[in-house]
Structure formats: structure tokens, C-alpha cells
Enzyme design. Structure first.
Site, PDB file in Angstrom:
ATOM      1  CG  ASP A 111      -4.525   5.451   2.088  1.00 46.12           C
ATOM      2  OD1 ASP A 111      -5.203   6.199   1.625  1.00 46.12           O
ATOM      3  OD2 ASP A 111      -4.482   5.135   3.028  1.00 46.12           O
ATOM      4  CE  LYS A 130      -0.923   5.314   4.516  1.00 44.38           C
ATOM      5  NZ  LYS A 130      -2.400   5.223   4.885  1.00 44.38           N
ATOM      6  CG  ASP A 176      -9.970   4.750   5.531  1.00 45.27           C
ATOM      7  OD1 ASP A 176     -10.853   4.448   6.518  1.00 45.27           O
ATOM      8  OD2 ASP A 176      -8.789   4.861   5.543  1.00 45.27           O
ATOM      9  CG  ASP A 220       0.828  -2.365   7.686  1.00 46.12           C
ATOM     10  OD1 ASP A 220      -0.490  -2.038   7.691  1.00 46.12           O
ATOM     11  OD2 ASP A 220       1.442  -1.735   7.087  1.00 46.12           O
ATOM     12  CE  LYS A 237      -8.226   2.342   8.192  1.00 51.43           C
ATOM     13  NZ  LYS A 237      -7.728   3.628   8.142  1.00 51.43           N
ATOM     14  CD  GLU A 281      -7.509   3.291   2.428  1.00 52.96           C
ATOM     15  OE1 GLU A 281      -8.035   2.967   3.427  1.00 52.96           O
ATOM     16  OE2 GLU A 281      -6.471   2.334   2.033  1.00 52.96           O
ATOM     17  CE  LYS A 312      -2.726   1.617   3.603  1.00 54.08           C
ATOM     18  NZ  LYS A 312      -3.814   1.741   4.488  1.00 54.08           N
TER      19      LYS A 312
END
Length: 357
Positions: free
Chosen positions: A190, A162, A243, A322, A267, A218, A160
Site C-alpha cells: 500500500d 506500507k 483506494d 485490522d 470503505k 494499493e 500489507k
């Protein structure tokens, strides 16, 4: 048997590498661990992470919510009355989702320990191995290409990346990660709300033209910009994952009604715990939306609960678990462990951990 006490513990745990996104730079996990104790001295644990820039939750606010409002409601109640207690928690205060999530998870953990089963088993699953991605932050100290090579060499297959902190360099970062990671790795982006809608479409299309072969993107735009989110979703072929735009059930209904995203990231600290999270996963599935389960920067308490949820309910794409991998040292003994690309859940009851003195 009754709940004898609800305790709070402020915890700070250093990261081995700074965690940088378009919203913040973190060098440690600062979190509130909630402990619920029954009459036999068993403890269940949950977690309320402090994330000023995303949820707005603070240690002080979560602690005040737990000690002033939720503790008096729970002490003296039967810990096995799990459904009623989680409903009571959910309806006790407005907002404060992180605090409610911590209590919700602690109640589930305690219930699992009282039954002598792992938390995943209590939730209806038997898996102990849960695949996870790994994050390449927006400012990797060794360079994003070297970080990608290192993670792939360690056995991670989903990276992923950033982006959004510096849109002018995002395309180069994506290109460098793809070249370094090789064709066998899946790459997801993301942006943490860091792009505008037109900018997001331009960067995503350009990345695909370069052969990035993106798995998903994302939260490309501001969390309140549902129209912008829909605009991006309609104009790119890469699945768009909501998200920060989705905290609870009403948010997901809004996204579904507007056809604003292809997927949702669930989440616990955003939605209020395992109960609401299960509803979100079921609602997304009913409307053919893809799902992942993620975490904030959390300890093995929060990550273990999220991984247990995935072990029981599953997701359509690899989860984002993670966070505890980033810890230089853990505030707990026991609990989950990591193998390359995988969270290993403990076989002990509940979350299988205890808080360090």
C-alpha cells in the site's frame, strides 16, 4: 415507535504501536461515535473517524453535520423505516461522507437490535468469521523484518506492507518482508499515493524480479491521477487496487471507464455508509473488478460494521479489517474480537457492543 435522540461522542483511544504511512503518523484513534436512540431506550452506533490527510473529515465537522443537519431530520421518525432514513441521510448534505456513514451504520445497528439479529444477519449473511490482513507500517519500531516474522508467528497469513514514505528504501523493505515472512504468506503493498507512475512501475517490476510474489499493490499514485493509475495498471502484472481514487459511485465509474485499476477498496467512511458500499461492491462485480473492504483507523464500531458487510456480501480478496487490532484499549464493551488473521463477529444483536462511560 420513534427515534428519540441522536447523540455524538468524541472518543480518543491509544494505539499499542504507532501507525505510519506515506500520508501520516498516528498514535491514537480520534473518532466520533454517533448514537441513535429509540423510544424503548435501545441504541444503535456508528462511527466517523477523523482522517485529515485522507478524507479531510474532522471531529468538529462531522459532529456539526450530525447535530445541526442530520439529527433534526431523524428525530421523531420511525427507526424501522430503514431504507427511507438512509436515503434521507445520504441526500441531506453534500460531502460529509464520514458523518453520513456514522448515521447510516447507527441506523442499521439500531434496526438489527430491534429485530434481535446481528448486523451481518440484517445485511443478509450468517458468517461470523471474517479473514483479515494485518499491516506492517512504514516505520515499524522493531524493524519491518521482525514485525513480519512476529505477525506470521501470530497466525496472520496476509501482510500489507506500507510503502511510499521513502521510495528509496521501499524495495529493500519489500525484500526483507518476503524473506522474513516465508513463502506461505501473501504480501500486498500500500503506497498511499506515495509514488509517481514511472516510479511505481519500476519498484513493482523490481520487486517481482526479486521474487516478492506480490498479491496486489494499493493506490500507487496520487488519487486524482487517474491517467497515471491506468498507466501503472497497463504496465505491471500485479493487480492494482484503487483506494483513495474511489470515494463514491461516480469515482468508481470513472475508474471503470478508464480501465484504471483491477480492484477497488470500499470503505464506509469514504462512501457514506453500508448502502453506498453495497452498491460499490455490486458495481465492481458487474465489471469484473476485484474487491476488498477496508477501514480507516477506527474503533470496533466502524470495523464491526465493515466486517459485517464482508460477512454478508463477501470480497474477492481478504479484507483489510485490522484497525481495531491496533488499539491498546477499546472505547467500547463487547463487539468484535480478533483471532489470528480473523475477525470474530459477536452473536448479540446489531454490532453487539456498548460505549464505555
Amino acid at each position: 415507535m420513534t427515534i428519540e435522540d441522536v447523540r455524538t461522542h468524541r472518543v480518543r483511544a491509544p494505539l499499542h504501536t504507532p501507525f505510519v504511512t506515506a500520508l501520516r503518523r498516528a498514535t491514537s484513534v480520534e473518532t466520533l461515535i454517533v448514537e441513535i436512540v429509540d423510544g424503548d431506550g435501545r441504541s444503535g452506533f456508528g462511527e466517523a473517524p477523523q482522517v485529515w490527510q485522507v478524507t479531510g473529515a474532522s471531529l468538529a465537522g462531522s459532529e456539526a453535520c450530525v447535530t445541526s443537519i442530520l439529527r433534526p431530520l431523524l428525530v421523531g421518525r420511525d427507526p424501522d423505516d430503514l431504507v427511507a432514513l438512509t436515503r434521507l441521510t445520504a441526500g441531506a448534505v453534500a460531502g460529509n461522507e464520514a458523518a453520513k456513514a456514522a448515521v447510516d451504520v447507527a441506523l442499521h445497528d439500531l434496526a438489527a437490535r430491534r429485530l434481535g439479529v446481528p448486523l451481518a444477519r440484517l445485511l443478509g449473511g450468517t458468517a461470523r468469521r471474517v479473514p483479515t490482513d494485518v499491516t506492517l507500517t512504514a516505520a515499524d519500531e522493531i524493524g519491518v523484518a521482525d514485525a513480519a516474522r512476529a505477525r506470521v508467528a501470530e497466525g496472520f497469513t496476509v501482510l500489507k506492507v506500507k510503502v511510499g514514505a521513502d521510495p528509496a528504501t521501499d524495495l529493500a523493505r519489500i525484500r526483507d518482508v518476503r524473506a522474513a515472512a516465508g513463502a506461505g504468506a501473501r504480501i500486498r503493498l500500500d503506497a498511499n499515493q506515495g509514488w509517481g507512475a514511472k516510479e511505481a512501475v519500476r519498484i513493482i517490476r523490481a520487486a517481482q524480479d526479486l521474487g516478492a510474489d506480490l498479491e496486489l499493490v494499493e493506490q500507487p499514485v496520487h488519487h486524482r491521477d487517474i491517467e497515471g493509475l491506468r498507466w501503472v495498471t497497463d504496465r505491471v502484472d500485479v493487480p492494482i487496487l484503487a483506494d483513495e481514487s474511489v470515494y463514491g459511485i461516480r469515482d468508481l465509474v470513472t475508474v471503470i471507464r478508464n480501465r484504471a485499476a483491477d480492484m477497488v477498496n470500499v470503505k464506509l467512511a469514504k462512501c457514506g455508509g453500508l448502502g453506498p458500499a453495497r452498491t460499490l461492491l455490486s458495481l465492481a462485480e458487474a465489471h469484473d473488478m476485484g474487491t476488498i473492504v477496508g477501514t480507516m483507523m477506527e474503533s470496533p464500531v466502524g470495523v464491526g460494521a465493515a466486517a459485517s458487510l464482508v460477512a454478508a456480501y463477501g470480497t474477492t480478496s481478504v479484507a483489510d479489517l485490522d484497525a481495531a487490532w491496533w488499539l491498546a484499549s477499546s472505547p467500547v464493551t463487547g463487539g468484535l474480537t480478533y483471532e489470528p488473521g480473523t475477525v470474530i463477529l459477536p452473536s448479540e444483536p446489531g454490532l453487539g457492543l456498548s460505549l464505555n462511560p
